[in-house]
Design a protein around this motif. Sequence first.
Motif, PDB file in Angstrom:
ATOM      1  N   LEU A  46      42.704  36.091  52.273  1.00  0.00           N
ATOM      2  CA  LEU A  46      41.658  36.817  51.548  1.00  0.00           C
ATOM      3  C   LEU A  46      41.060  35.897  50.492  1.00  0.00           C
ATOM      4  O   LEU A  46      41.786  35.307  49.699  1.00  0.00           O
ATOM      5  N   CYS A  47      39.756  35.777  50.501  1.00  0.00           N
ATOM      6  CA  CYS A  47      39.045  35.004  49.486  1.00  0.00           C
ATOM      7  C   CYS A  47      38.439  36.003  48.500  1.00  0.00           C
ATOM      8  O   CYS A  47      37.679  36.887  48.883  1.00  0.00           O
ATOM      9  N   VAL A  48      38.795  35.868  47.229  1.00  0.00           N
ATOM     10  CA  VAL A  48      38.334  36.794  46.189  1.00  0.00           C
ATOM     11  C   VAL A  48      37.282  36.100  45.339  1.00  0.00           C
ATOM     12  O   VAL A  48      37.500  34.996  44.844  1.00  0.00           O
ATOM     13  N   TYR A  49      36.145  36.774  45.177  1.00  0.00           N
ATOM     14  CA  TYR A  49      35.071  36.293  44.311  1.00  0.00           C
ATOM     15  C   TYR A  49      35.021  37.196  43.084  1.00  0.00           C
ATOM     16  O   TYR A  49      34.329  38.210  43.079  1.00  0.00           O
ATOM     17  N   PRO A  50      35.753  36.841  42.023  1.00  0.00           N
ATOM     18  CA  PRO A  50      35.729  37.690  40.834  1.00  0.00           C
ATOM     19  C   PRO A  50      34.505  37.382  39.976  1.00  0.00           C
ATOM     20  O   PRO A  50      34.023  36.257  39.948  1.00  0.00           O
ATOM     21  N   VAL A  51      34.016  38.385  39.310  1.00  0.00           N
ATOM     22  CA  VAL A  51      32.902  38.173  38.382  1.00  0.00           C
ATOM     23  C   VAL A  51      33.500  38.040  36.991  1.00  0.00           C
ATOM     24  O   VAL A  51      34.001  36.990  36.646  1.00  0.00           O
ATOM     25  N   LEU A  52      33.507  39.066  36.211  1.00  0.00           N
ATOM     26  CA  LEU A  52      34.069  38.999  34.861  1.00  0.00           C
ATOM     27  C   LEU A  52      35.171  40.044  34.715  1.00  0.00           C
ATOM     28  O   LEU A  52      34.905  41.240  34.724  1.00  0.00           O
TER      29      LEU A  52
END
Length: 87
Positions: A1-7
Amino acid sequence: LCVYPVLVRTEMFDDATLARMPERTRNSFIEVDEFCDTVLSALARGAYEVTVPRRFGLVYLIRLLFPGLMRRQTAAIRLPILPDLTR
């Protein structure tokens, strides 16, 4: 799983740091619990990628299609104490 977190509201963003950020940026933070719930849900579904929070998924598409635009937008909201790397 690739996670793209923002803030995500972590200890890294103390009150002094948040005070220097534009209000629209401060309002886009999510809490750690929401982040964890979203990631765990994505894992349970067998997802390959997830943007947290999901409402920012479009941002990553725009970044892919228009990288120069994203660099300019990011430079416009960076903290004043950080160096300007766009020059």
